[in-house]
Design a protein around this motif. Structure first.
Motif: not given
Length: 366
Positions: A141-145
């Motif tokens: 997933c887009e873990m930073k966001a």
């Protein structure tokens, strides 16, 4: 027939090592929470880049126990809300419900099938206490966001990494160490699969790990001394031994899957088929290679007639399941489109060159 997944063939290279380990296991005579479990926990924690790995009975238990442990620590309480993708496998949602937390469904991105961070903040309320991103089909997933949203709203982040063993953004950013805690399944069909049910939790949180080591074993660290309310969900000693044998080959299995995926993406050219979205990095381990088409049953039947077995992951979205009747009137158009159109085609290291070519040619001729 090209099987979707031939587990016997997939495990054949390990059979000699399995038999040797089985003989050692019988000679030692220690069957529960012995040296094999300790060794796997140490090695899998090292592999994921975390301080702790806690072996448990299966992937669902891994999620349930994380939530139970956070409730025990006072970081969650019954009635709190957990953000979760609407298109996940139902186990993610069952884990939330089993501990009397409240799932709040959020649509995925159609391109990646993973939870859409842009849709999350609108769903956050005063009761929201956690986000449960699911690395669906093996893609991170887009873990930073997601972690930025969590930090802003003081939320826990718990990865459902059941399909993503070895997915990574970089050497130090791997599935299992991108959040407060992560749940893994080693169901036989996974990229790292046991020969039965098995699961694990990874975390860098000493306090959480301390609770989990006790909680999985009746709430006990010293026999017959029960510190907390626990359960019986222990990684089986023999399965731990088998997993540690296979762990050494996990990266090569993932590399093979990525190389197959690159071939599929570059060589399958058919405007009736929507291919997965992938940036060719190591953020995907292709536990599943999932295509989409508007007439799924026609394509599935065509492939079957041409000797190719496929699977549907998953035909019914969670909010349309009889078990979750309260949600049946909810509408999640993107999720419903995905569940109506997806079809998983064979992709794993048991396939030979001619089988791979046959799959490509057959799809191009559809």
């Amino acid at each position: 027939m090209i099987h979707f997944l031939n587990l016997k063939k997939l495990n054949q290279p390990f059979e000699t090592a399995f038999q040797k380990k089985m003989k050692q296991f019988l000679e030692v005579g220690w069957y529960i929470l012995g040296d094999e479990v300790k060794q796997f926990e140490k090695d899998f924690a090292t592999y994921c880049g975390t301080k702790h790995c806690i072996g448990v009975g299966n992937g669902l238990d891994a999620l349930v126990l994380i939530f139970k442990a956070y409730i025990h620590l006072g970081k969650l309480q019954k009635g709190d809300e957990v953000i979760v993708p609407a298109n996940t496998y139902i186990a993610s949602i069952l884990a939330i419900l089993q501990v009397d937390l409240v799932p709040v469904l959020v649509e995925p991105r159609l391109e990646t099938y993973n939870i859409n961070p842009d849709e999350i903040e609108a769903k956050i309320s005063s009761k929201t206490k956690a986000i449960l991103p699911v690395h669906l089909y093996g893609q991170l997933c887009e873990m930073k966001a997601l972690n930025e949203i969590a930090k802003k709203h003081n939320l826990l982040v718990i990865e459902d990494a059941a399909q993503a063993h070895g997915s990574q953004f970089s050497e130090n950013e791997k599935a299992g160490n991108l959040s407060n805690a992560a749940a893994f399944s080693f169901y036989p069909g996974k990229n790292l699969g046991a020969l039965g049910d098995a699961g694990a939790i990874t975390t860098n949180d000493d306090e959480l790990a301390n609770v989990l080591f006790s909680m999985r074993n009746y709430g006990s660290k010293v026999k017959y001394e029960n510190e907390i309310i626990g359960v019986n969900s222990r990684l089986d000693e023999l399965q731990a031994a088998f997993l540690n044998i296979k762990l050494k080959q996990l990266d090569s299995e993932n590399d093979f899957r990525r190389s197959m995926a690159k071939r599929y993406l570059s060589e399958i050219k058919n405007d009736k088929i929507v291919m997965p979205s992938w940036d060719l990095s190591q953020n995907h381990v292709f536990h599943l290679f999932v295509i989409r088409t508007s007439n799924r049953m026609d394509l599935q039947n065509y492939l079957k007639e041409n000797g190719i077995e496929t699977m549907i992951h998953y035909p019914i979205p969670p909010h349309k399941q009889k078990a979750l009747a309260n949600w049946n009137r909810l509408s999640f158009p993107i999720t419903e489109k995905i569940h109506k159109e997806v079809l998983s085609i064979p992709l794993n290291s048991s396939l030979n060159a001619s089988e791979i070519q046959h799959i490509i040619t057959t799809l191009n001729n559809y």
